[in-house]
Design an enzyme around this catalytic site. Structure first.
Site: not given
Ligand code: 1PX
Ligand code: ADP
Ligand code: CA
Length: 553
Positions: A245, A316, A179, A203, A513-514, A175-176
């Site tokens: 990812g 992050r 979307n 995701d 979903d992120g 992808t470039e």
């Molecule tokens: C204190 C440790 C607490 C750990 C709690 C962990 C709960 C994690 C549940 C994660 C559910 C993830 C659901 C998936 C979401 C994804 O769709 C979505 C996108 O993914 P992509 O980047 O691959 O595109 N990912 C996310 O939205 C990331 C959610 C991550 C949440 C991390 C939360 C970390 C919390 C840290 C709290 C720290 C408190 C420490 C106090 C001393």
């Molecule tokens: N070539 C591209 N340049 C910039 N953003 C892109 C490209 N291809 C896909 N994306 C976008 O990048 C975002 C994050 O992608 P993903 O593969 O889920 O990585 P991450 O798990 O790090 O968030 C998505 O919103 C997707 O739409």
């Protein structure tokens, strides 16, 4: 383990110079060492092996000469035949081997025999058995910027060689722009040419793929995707996820690990795992689909904050997670939901969605019967039936988990008992509580303790829900709140820049979903088993070898 069934082929072949009885049925390939003595020998390596035919990756012809093997190549064969050298025929079977933590690897065994015709018969018989449900042509999308920006390298080094070995042809699109994959699938891709789509990314990238595919399917089937009331048409193409990812929870929750080779092998053997999809609408206007987490409050704020820190990579989320934990914002609003009736399973039970899940099968069947009824009786799901329940309050988080959302950060996930394909989502309400209590709740995502067993948490298994933030409620509510609201709007801007002031902003955003949703008031509906993955659900780990082992027969 499966019993072998009727034998298709049986021969005496050699494996590393030892004689084996080899047999092939529709379900199993078995090779058993011939022993002169029937006495059990504790130090001899295992003498009987079996592989389900469904887990054979490929078979290739080889030739063996003086113990050294050569790949099948017509020119070599002819030279050796001319020179009259002693050459034996051989073929190699590549198959799935299970490793630790749900990982799959490619193992191989080479069988030799002196008769060329026998050898070729074996190769063609095995190939014939592999034909069903395996993809031959795949459309691959790679996000080169996902996760640690390794998507392209992962695909080229770990996945493409396996596809070639399995005789799969691919069309690859790197992808470039964001979307790109979604729009290509929506408008351009010649889907008839392919048996599946592969998503290399996280995701967010998977979300792009399903948006393209679901949208395209609805248009092709004459369904209006904008209407929240329409039953959506299921997508016929399966989707494979090569995790590259940051969270990769959809892959982790459907395979049990985030490993590109394991995912590639699930694609090659043609696994199939249905998946529920939520449609998200705002005032009858379509916003997005979701398959994993729809989260308002904490997870929405973590996502919004982390987007500005993409340069940090997957870390992050930890940074923003800690920041949002300390910020401790709560949000007011009304949640209404339609409890899932007639299903088996609850969000608090001990059963887990695993390969061949009976709960998904039972509830999935129930859903298809319900949707047939729904077509005839449009009011059955509507508010007029009076089944909706409403909760008003102050929440730290409102999460809907359509699957467990297990990921390396939380191996049991946000809702450990949620199902991939039962037609429901688990609505988790975290009411305003102290930082200490919220930390207890968060920490339980990483331990065996029940994260729902706290007074400020409630969880409901639902088919549909709505959320309305407090300041979007009725006109009279609005008038009452006007003065307070305008004060909050001003403060919320200040608070965004100075979160330490302790004053809560009025709105969060939804983490879908992120991806961040632009609207806060939403109407969510689960569409049971709308899409299919090249996966089989998380496999139950074997406790001990069972007696149905065909080698014991
Ligand atoms: C204190 C440790 C607490 C750990 C709690 C962990 C709960 C994690 C549940 C994660 C559910 C993830 C659901 C998936 C979401 C994804 O769709 C979505 C996108 O993914 P992509 O980047 O691959 O595109 N990912 C996310 O939205 C990331 C959610 C991550 C949440 C991390 C939360 C970390 C919390 C840290 C709290 C720290 C408190 C420490 C106090 C001393
Ligand atoms: N070539 C591209 N340049 C910039 N953003 C892109 C490209 N291809 C896909 N994306 C976008 O990048 C975002 C994050 O992608 P993903 O593969 O889920 O990585 P991450 O798990 O790090 O968030 C998505 O919103 C997707 O739409
Ligand atoms: Ca579900």
């Amino acid at each position: 383990m499966e019993r072998p069934g009727r034998l298709l082929l049986q021969s005496e072949l050699r494996v590393r110079n030892a004689a084996y009885d080899v047999s092939l049925s529709r379900s199993l390939l078995i090779w058993k060492r011939r022993t002169s003595s029937p006495v059990y020998h504790p130090f001899r390596p295992s003498v009987c092996h079996s592989v389900p035919v469904s887990e054979i990756i490929s078979v290739r012809e080889e030739e063996e000469e003086n113990g050294s093997r050569q790949r099948d190549d017509g020119s070599w064969k002819k030279i050796r035949e001319r020179e009259g050298k002693d050459c034996r025929q051989a073929f190699t079977v590549l198959y799935v081997e299970r490793c630790r933590q749900h990982r799959w690897r490619c193992a191989e065994v080479t069988f030799t025999c002196s008769d060329e015709a026998v050898c070729q018969h074996w190769v063609s018989s095995i190939r014939e058995q592999l034909a069903t449900s395996r993809p031959k042509h795949l459309l691959v999308y790679i996000n080169p910027y996902g996760g640690k920006r390794q998507g392209k390298r992962i695909y080229e080094q770990k996945v493409a060689p396996l596809f070639t070995q399995a005789g799969i042809s691919t069309s690859v699109i790197v992808t470039e722009y964001a979307n790109h994959a979604r729009d290509h699938l929506k408008m351009e891709a010649e889907l008839k040419k392919f048996d599946g789509v592969v998503c290399v990314g996280g995701d967010g990238m998977f979300s792009e793929i399903i948006h393209g595919l679901i949208w395209r399917t609805q248009i092709d089937c004459g369904v209006d995707p904008n209407s929240p009331e329409e039953a959506l048409s299921p997508c016929s193409l399966r989707i494979g996820i090569i995790p590259a990812g940051s969270t990769d929870c959809i892959c982790f929750a459907s395979v049990g690990t985030n490993d590109p080779v394991t995912s590639a092998l699930h694609i090659i053997v043609g696994d199939s795992q249905p998946l529920d999809v939520c449609s998200v609408h705002h005032n009858n206007m379509f916003l997005r689909y979701s398959v994993s987490l729809l989260g308002y409050g904490f997870y929405g704020d973590v996502l919004s904050d982390s987007e500005r820190k993409r340069w940090m990579g997957p870390a992050r989320y930890d940074f923003s997670g800690l920041k949002m934990f300390l910020t401790h914002h709560y949000y007011e609003g009304t949640v209404s939901y339609l409890p899932a009736k007639g299903i088996i399973g609850t969000p608090r039970d001990a059963t887990r969605c695993r390969s061949g899940c009976v709960i998904c099968q039972h509830n999935g069947q129930l859903n298809s019967e319900r949707s047939e009824k729904y077509e005839m009786d449009e009011a059955s799901d509507s508010e007029s039936s009076g089944e909706w329940r409403t909760i008003r309050g102050k929440f730290l988080a409102i999460n809907a988990a359509s699957m467990s959302c297990a990921c390396p950060r939380s191996p049991k996930g946000l809702s450990p008992a949620a199902h991939l394909a039962d037609g429901t989502t688990d609505l988790i309400l975290v009411r305003k509580c102290s930082r200490f209590n919220f930390l207890r709740h968060l920490l339980r995502h990483t331990s065996k303790d029940d994260q729902f067993d706290l007074t400020f948490i409630e969880v409901h298994r639902v088919r549909r829900f709505r959320f309305m933030p407090r300041h979007c409620q009725s006109d009279s509510d609005l008038e009452l709140d006007l003065h307070e609201n305008s004060k909050r709007q001003i403060f919320s801007q200040i608070c965004k820049d100075h979160p330490a002031c302790g004053c809560a902003p009025a709105y969060s955003s939804w983490n879908c979903d992120g991806e961040i949703l632009t609207h806060t008031g939403i109407d969510v509906r689960v569409h049971g088993q709308l899409i299919k993955l090249f996966a089989r659900g998380i496999e139950e780990l074997p406790v001990f070898e069972d007696l149905s082992n065909p080698c014991a027969i």
